[in-house]
Write a protein that holds these residues in place. Structure first.
Motif, mmCIF file in Angstrom:
data_model
loop_
_atom_site.group_PDB
_atom_site.id
_atom_site.type_symbol
_atom_site.label_atom_id
_atom_site.label_comp_id
_atom_site.label_asym_id
_atom_site.label_seq_id
_atom_site.Cartn_x
_atom_site.Cartn_y
_atom_site.Cartn_z
ATOM 1 N N GLY A 107 9.151 -0.792 -12.557
ATOM 2 C CA GLY A 107 7.928 -0.097 -12.977
ATOM 3 C C GLY A 107 7.277 0.606 -11.791
ATOM 4 N N LYS A 108 8.097 0.997 -10.825
ATOM 5 C CA LYS A 108 7.629 1.651 -9.591
ATOM 6 C C LYS A 108 8.709 2.632 -9.141
ATOM 7 N N HIS A 109 8.337 3.497 -8.191
ATOM 8 C CA HIS A 109 9.343 4.401 -7.648
ATOM 9 C C HIS A 109 10.142 3.718 -6.536
ATOM 10 N N ASP A 110 11.440 4.044 -6.494
ATOM 11 C CA ASP A 110 12.225 3.707 -5.303
ATOM 12 C C ASP A 110 12.089 4.894 -4.363
ATOM 13 N N PHE A 111 12.195 4.637 -3.097
ATOM 14 C CA PHE A 111 12.142 5.767 -2.164
ATOM 15 C C PHE A 111 13.015 5.511 -0.938
ATOM 16 N N GLY A 112 13.225 6.601 -0.164
ATOM 17 C CA GLY A 112 14.176 6.544 0.951
ATOM 18 C C GLY A 112 13.626 5.829 2.176
ATOM 19 N N LEU A 146 0.833 -1.212 0.000
ATOM 20 C CA LEU A 146 0.000 0.000 0.000
ATOM 21 C C LEU A 146 0.865 1.259 0.000
ATOM 22 N N ARG A 147 1.963 1.210 0.742
ATOM 23 C CA ARG A 147 2.869 2.377 0.796
ATOM 24 C C ARG A 147 3.441 2.654 -0.596
ATOM 25 N N GLN A 148 3.788 1.579 -1.306
ATOM 26 C CA GLN A 148 4.319 1.735 -2.666
ATOM 27 C C GLN A 148 3.265 2.373 -3.586
ATOM 28 N N MET A 149 2.021 1.923 -3.436
ATOM 29 C CA MET A 149 0.943 2.499 -4.267
ATOM 30 C C MET A 149 0.798 3.990 -3.985
ATOM 31 N N PHE A 150 0.929 4.362 -2.725
ATOM 32 C CA PHE A 150 0.804 5.771 -2.325
ATOM 33 C C PHE A 150 1.903 6.616 -2.985
ATOM 34 N N ASP A 185 12.421 13.799 -0.471
ATOM 35 C CA ASP A 185 13.101 12.503 -0.381
ATOM 36 C C ASP A 185 14.113 12.435 -1.525
ATOM 37 N N LYS A 186 15.386 12.559 -1.191
ATOM 38 C CA LYS A 186 16.413 12.613 -2.250
ATOM 39 C C LYS A 186 16.565 11.257 -2.947
ATOM 40 N N ASP A 187 16.086 10.193 -2.335
ATOM 41 C CA ASP A 187 16.209 8.855 -2.943
ATOM 42 C C ASP A 187 14.987 8.484 -3.792
#
Ligand code: BYC
Length: 322
Positions: free
Chosen positions: A257-262, A226-230, A247-249
């Motif tokens: 096919g998704k965002h990476d995040f910090g 769910l966090r990834q969908m957000f 978020d610099k990352d």
């Protein structure tokens, strides 16, 4: 376990497998009942406590239109709390017990509502991010296995989607305004981004309840999913109004096919969950005060209901067999 209990358990498991809703009068394992009381009541408490940060701005909304929309939204949250408390009560717990758990600090409510709303832009950020996160979580819950919870969520989701749009529209207006207004919007995003990411709970690896709740179809998606969908939903919305997610990352990952995040600051998350956030004490104190000051209303309603019942009993025709 007796043969009767084995049959009941098998029947329950078959219902879950076939996506047949579990209803209040159906047999259910004690752990299923307790887990639902825990989650539904925490959800109800979140809606009620969630009225406080926004209520803080009702008297200071910049225009009449904004004030009316905010009032309607805060009122909706109260309604959501009531549907959810009613759903929890179908599992055999009373409203008074639920309030006692909230007021004594035994029951949790969402970490997000322990942060202060310091500028008008925070109202935009809450609608956009907090309601945005809530919808992602709650659309999944419209399909949850316990009937009363699933049905409450259908109505709640319709209203949350209006809340999300009113928040995003506030942010959009600020971003199209003066330089100072745009800075206010960016500042609100900076402060609300990480707490919103925390709303989905600990990582799947750290989550105590996810595995069992997925098995019972209480949850249909995990905290991390769910966090990834957000993140994937919100990043383009930030781009559209010219705001930068702090978020610099954060970047698009072509392969996934998704965002990476910090990394989330989990130390902060657990501190807030354990009652040490910026506003935890203030929020509970406000709820206890409202409950105490509302005692005369509850007493008057009970006295009225009793009188009505007595009147009705007195006018009942006497039965022939009596
Ligand atoms: N804050 O095993 P986990 C809204 C607790 S209201 C505080 O992953 P679970 C809105 C968790 O309770 C938004 N505590 O748990 C209203 C557990 O502790 P206990 C609220 C959190 O239940 C007004 C422990 O950490 N939405 O939409 O499988 C205005 C381990 O976690 C939090 C709901 O309540 C947190 N963020 O998954 C605007 C939705 N996260 O109970 C908007 C329904 C985790 O063992 N709830 N904890 O002592 C859920 O979907 C799930 O309960 C959660 C957590 C995803 C929140």
């Amino acid at each position: 376990m007796s043969q009767k209990e084995i049959n009941l358990l098998e029947d329950f498991e078959q219902k879950i497998k076939d996506d047949v809703k579990i209803e209040p009068k159906n047999w259910m394992p004690e752990k299923y009942r307790k887990t639902h009381i825990r989650q539904i009541s925490q959800h109800a408490h979140s809606e009620i406590v969630g009225m406080l940060p926004e209520g803080n701005w009702v008297s200071r909304a910049p225009t009449l239109r904004r004030k009316v929309a905010l009032l309607a939204k805060v009122q909706d949250e109260a309604g959501h709390g009531l549907y959810l408390y009613s759903a929890a009560e179908t599992l055999g717990i009373t409203r008074d017990e639920l309030f006692e758990q909230l007021h004594s600090g035994k029951a949790k409510y969402s970490s997000i509502f322990n942060y202060p709303t310091v500028t008008w832009a925070d109202i935009g950020a809450i609608g956009w991010l907090v309601d945005g996160a809530a919808i992602i979580n709650q659309v999944m819950l419209t399909n949850t296995s316990y009937g009363p919870y699933a049905r409450a969520m259908v109505r709640i989701c319709k209203e949350e989607s209006f809340h999300q749009r009113q928040g995003y529209e506030i942010m959009m207006t600020l971003c199209n305004g003066t330089e100072e207004q745009k800075e206010m919007a960016q500042d609100a995003l900076n402060r609300w981004w990480w707490p919103s990411m925390m709303m989905f709970g600990p990582t799947d690896a750290e989550s105590t309840h996810t595995a069992q709740s997925m098995e019972w179809k209480l949850k249909r998606k995990t905290n991390d999913e769910l966090r990834q969908m957000f993140v994937d939903q919100t990043k383009p919305q930030a781009d559209l109004i010219g705001l930068t997610i702090p978020d610099k990352d954060l970047k698009w990952n072509e392969e996934r096919g998704k965002h990476d995040f910090g990394e989330i600051d989990w130390e902060e998350f657990w501190q807030v969950v354990k009652g040490h956030g910026p506003c935890n004490k203030e929020r509970i104190a406000a709820r206890v005060k409202a409950y105490d000051e509302g005692k005369w209303v509850r007493d008057a309603a009970m006295a009225y209901a009793e009188k009505q019942a007595q009147k009705e009993a007195a006018t009942q025709p006497i039965s022939k067999t009596a």
